[in-house]
Scaffold this motif. Structure first.
Motif, PDB file in Angstrom:
ATOM      1  N   MET A   1       0.825  -1.215   0.000  1.00 14.93           N
ATOM      2  CA  MET A   1       0.000   0.000   0.000  1.00 14.93           C
ATOM      3  C   MET A   1       0.857   1.263   0.000  1.00 14.93           C
ATOM      4  O   MET A   1       0.473   2.285  -0.580  1.00 14.93           O
ATOM      5  CB  MET A   1      -0.930  -0.009   1.215  1.00 14.93           C
ATOM      6  N   ARG A   2       2.029   1.181   0.649  1.00  7.74           N
ATOM      7  CA  ARG A   2       2.924   2.354   0.676  1.00  7.74           C
ATOM      8  C   ARG A   2       3.868   2.388  -0.515  1.00  7.74           C
ATOM      9  O   ARG A   2       4.587   3.370  -0.696  1.00  7.74           O
ATOM     10  CB  ARG A   2       3.735   2.340   1.975  1.00  7.74           C
ATOM     11  N   GLY A   3       3.899   1.305  -1.297  1.00  4.70           N
ATOM     12  CA  GLY A   3       4.789   1.277  -2.450  1.00  4.70           C
ATOM     13  C   GLY A   3       6.236   1.075  -2.079  1.00  4.70           C
ATOM     14  O   GLY A   3       7.127   1.498  -2.825  1.00  4.70           O
ATOM     15  N   GLU A   4       6.515   0.403  -0.955  1.00  4.66           N
ATOM     16  CA  GLU A   4       7.884   0.179  -0.511  1.00  4.66           C
ATOM     17  C   GLU A   4       8.391  -1.173  -1.008  1.00  4.66           C
ATOM     18  O   GLU A   4       7.614  -2.103  -1.228  1.00  4.66           O
ATOM     19  CB  GLU A   4       7.956   0.219   1.017  1.00  4.66           C
ATOM     20  N   ALA A   5       9.701  -1.264  -1.156  1.00  6.50           N
ATOM     21  CA  ALA A   5      10.319  -2.522  -1.588  1.00  6.50           C
ATOM     22  C   ALA A   5      10.424  -3.476  -0.402  1.00  6.50           C
ATOM     23  O   ALA A   5      10.518  -3.057   0.753  1.00  6.50           O
ATOM     24  CB  ALA A   5      11.701  -2.258  -2.176  1.00  6.50           C
TER      25      ALA A   5
END
Length: 712
Positions: free
Chosen positions: A582-586
């Motif tokens: 949801m946060r677009g983190e790896a």
């Protein structure tokens, strides 16, 4: 005495209906009266069936109330069937008998109002004089029951005595206000308790059915038991506490041992924490000791609140018991340095080759003490999985036991070159491997004729026997499958390797192939694999995927036991994957290599996950190997030299070594024919009896070429 109105009306109905049943079918068989009577009879049959199937009380009264309708339909059908009024006025007799039975039994008026119908011809109540004192109520027999039991009986009687049972005793649970156990028995002596359900008990005491448990009553001195007795446990308070703050055993029973849990039918024995090693152990067993545990490790982890991580959670099954180990950090990421003390074999030829997840040492063998024979070896794994590291410690243990080691590989690399300094012979190409296998195979013939000094007669090899005139020889073939598919020497390698696994043990020669597949299409025949499996402890490193590793391990096992999983890397689950998405983190990159982690198949067929000992090739390996290299005896070398098999195996192929010398007269091409019987005693024929690439000019020549390729 007065007759109740309901009785008079019911008798009048039977009296009026009897002539109709006798006359109507004879006057008009198709009359609507007959149809109504037959429909009423069908409805009566349906009511009787439903009453008979019902588990509630009063089934007999219901059947009796439906009986007049069914019998009336039977009389109507009989009157309709007979000619006229039947012989001797049978129709009238049946109708009269039906009316008389109804007037006598009176099923409707006598059973319509249960417990509320006044007695027939009861005398009218007389007013009590004002001055007369009220009579005391008749007291029930006092059986000495306590207050709790009497209150429970009141609630039970108010509920209608479910399943026709009686409360014998009520016992409050220690420390609870509302939890109690009821001892019940059937109201009629000798009748079993049937139809009692948790819902009925819960309704009587005002608790949910989930808080009620029914159980059989065991026999005790001074009290009966059996089907006529039952125990009802009512535990609303305990269940509230169990749902909010369960104990470890309760959580296991509800979430794991339940039919839909991760280990159905199991129960927790105890939970142990080892802070020094950072591990929590859950020891469990099956409630039925004859069952085999069926464990879904992911479900178990979710029920225990553990991360679903193969690198930290492991399961060990032993019969009907099993152990789940939950580590704080991946246990197999630890390095266990190899030492001479660990690698020195004991009197039975066993040495420590690694450690399991629980810290237990794992042993393998340099010879088979129980079979009085050498040991083969089978090592599988993809590149960089740890095969050569395992070679190093295995060769060191064999060398420390006084054995001779030869190592051949398909290609040269740093580690095998380093190992060559501490062993008898080492080479790095398919030709070298073919020559080493041929020499080892010939050495079987030489040792078969070597006399033993104590009696001058040859004997089979016996490990540890000081009278034996030769040392055990261990022949290693790394990347055996690749070498077996070599265009020039693969056929020789595969055939000699197979012969060595079959005959080598009698003469003190063990074969140790390694590669990436134990299956026939990659160089392993069924006979070869069976001999390797039965005379070694196979070691399977990472095969590229958990499925491939499991398949390779099962291919080396006698029975299909559960095979542990070796992931590609050890990585701990950090945070929520959903939140990162949801946060677009790896995803975090915290993987640890599983190189050196292997599955070893023990003698009983059980597969164990271990971390092999680590031999650092960047340091001096002389600390692991003996001071002097073990070599063949002078007699063996002399015999091999006589056969032309003892020389520098790195030399190019000698003329006639594996196939006949070039034929100058064969079409002028000068190409060699690979036929058997090369000099040196080790040459043998190839599958074809023609040249490597023979010209085909006719269909007949093509057929001959096909036959030569298939040994037809």
């Amino acid at each position: 005495m007065t007759t109740p109105r309901s009785v008079a009306l019911e008798r009048l109905a039977y009296t009026l209906a009897a002539p109709v049943l006798a006359v109507a079918p004879n006057l008009s068989p198709d009359s609507p009266v007959n149809q109504v009577v037959q429909l009423a009879g069908a409805a009566g049959i349906g009511g009787i069936v439903l009453a008979a199937k019902s588990e509630q009380t009063g089934a007999g009264r219901k059947i009796l109330r439906w009986a007049p309708l069914v019998l009336a339909a039977a009389v109507d059908v009989a009157a309709k069937t007979t000619t006229g009024f039947g012989p001797y006025g049978l129709d009238g007799l049946l109708a009269t008998g039906w009316a008389a039975a109804g007037c006598l039994v009176l099923p409707y008026s006598r059973h319509a109002r249960r417990r509320h119908r006044p007695a027939l011809a009861a005398p009218a109540q007389q007013p009590v004089p004002a001055e007369a004192a009220p009579e005391p109520a008749v007291a029930l027999p006092d059986d000495g029951a306590d207050l709790l039991t009497r209150e429970a009986r009141m609630l039970w009687e108010r509920a209608g005595m479910p399943a026709r049972t009686h409360v014998v005793k009520a016992t409050r649970h220690p420390g609870m206000r509302h939890d109690l156990t009821l001892l019940l028995r059937a109201s009629e002596t000798g009748r079993p308790i049937t139809g009692l359900s948790p819902e009925a008990v819960g309704a009587a005491f005002g608790v949910p059915a989930a808080d009620v448990a029914l159980a059989d009553v065991p026999l005790q001195p001074g009290r009966q038991g059996g089907p006529g007795w039952m125990e009802a446990r009512i535990t609303p308070e305990a269940n509230v506490r169990r749902r909010t703050k369960p104990t470890d055993a309760e959580r296991w029973t509800d979430r794991i041992g339940s039919p839909k849990g991760g280990a159905p039918g199991s129960e927790l024995v105890h939970k142990t924490r080892d802070d020094e090693r950072g591990v929590t152990f859950y020891r469990a067993r099956m409630a039925d000791p004859t069952e085999t545990p069926r464990i879904d490790l992911a479900k178990v982890c979710r029920a225990l609140g553990l991360p679903e991580d193969d690198s930290c959670v492991f399961v060990l099954i032993d019969g009907s018991e099993f152990l789940i180990s939950a580590f704080d950090t991946p246990p197999l990421s630890q390095i266990f340095p190899a030492t001479r003390e660990l690698l020195t074999p004991d009197t039975k030829g066993m040495y420590v080759c690694g450690f399991t997840i629980t810290g237990q040492p794992v042993k393998t063998m340099v010879y088979q003490h129980d079979k009085n024979a050498p040991a083969h070896g089978l090592t599988l794994g993809v590149s960089r999985s740890g095969k050569t590291q395992f070679f190093a410690i295995h060769m060191a243990a064999q060398s420390l036991a006084g054995q001779v080691v030869w190592l051949s590989t398909v290609r040269k690399d740093e580690k095998t070159t380093v190992l060559g300094r501490y062993i008898d012979r080492q080479g790095s190409n398919a030709l070298w491997m073919a020559r080493s296998l041929r020499a080892a195979k010939t050495l079987c013939e030489i040792r078969a004729d070597m006399p033993w000094p104590h009696d001058g007669q040859p004997h089979d090899y016996k490990p540890g026997d000081p009278r034996c005139p030769y040392r055990q020889l261990n022949v290693y073939a790394d990347e055996f499958m690749t070498a077996a598919q070599d265009g020039d020497f693969g056929e020789f390698i595969q055939k000699d390797g197979e012969d060595l696994t079959v005959t080598g043990l009698k003469y003190g020669i063990g074969f140790n192939p390694a590669g990436q597949s134990p299956f026939a299409h990659n160089g392993f025949s069924t006979e070869m694999k069976d001999n390797l499996r039965q005379n070694s402890r196979p070691v399977i490193f990472n095969m590229g995927s958990p499925g491939a590793t499991r398949k390779a391990a099962e291919g080396t096992m006698e029975n299909a036991y559960d095979v542990p999983t070796i992931p590609a890397r050890y990585s701990r689950s950090e945070g929520s994957a959903i939140e990162r998405a949801m946060r677009g983190e790896a995803d975090p990159e915290n993987g640890v290599s599983t190189g050196g982690v292997a599955v070893i198949v023990l003698d009983n067929g059980r597969a164990v996950l271990m971390r092999s000992l680590y031999a650092d090739f960047d340091t001096d390996l002389s600390e692991l190997f003996p001071d002097e290299v073990n070599r063949l005896t002078d007699h063996e070398i002399s015999e091999l030299d006589k056969r032309g098999l003892w020389f520098d195996w790195n030399e190019p192929v000698r003329p006639g070594e594996f196939w006949p010398e070039p034929d100058e007269d064969d079409e002028g091409e000068g190409r060699s024919r690979r036929r058997g019987g090369g000099k040196g005693g080790g040459g043998r024929g190839s599958r074809g009896d023609g040249r490597r690439s023979e010209q085909v000019a006719s269909p007949r020549q093509a057929l001959e070429a096909i036959k030569s390729l298939t040994d037809a």
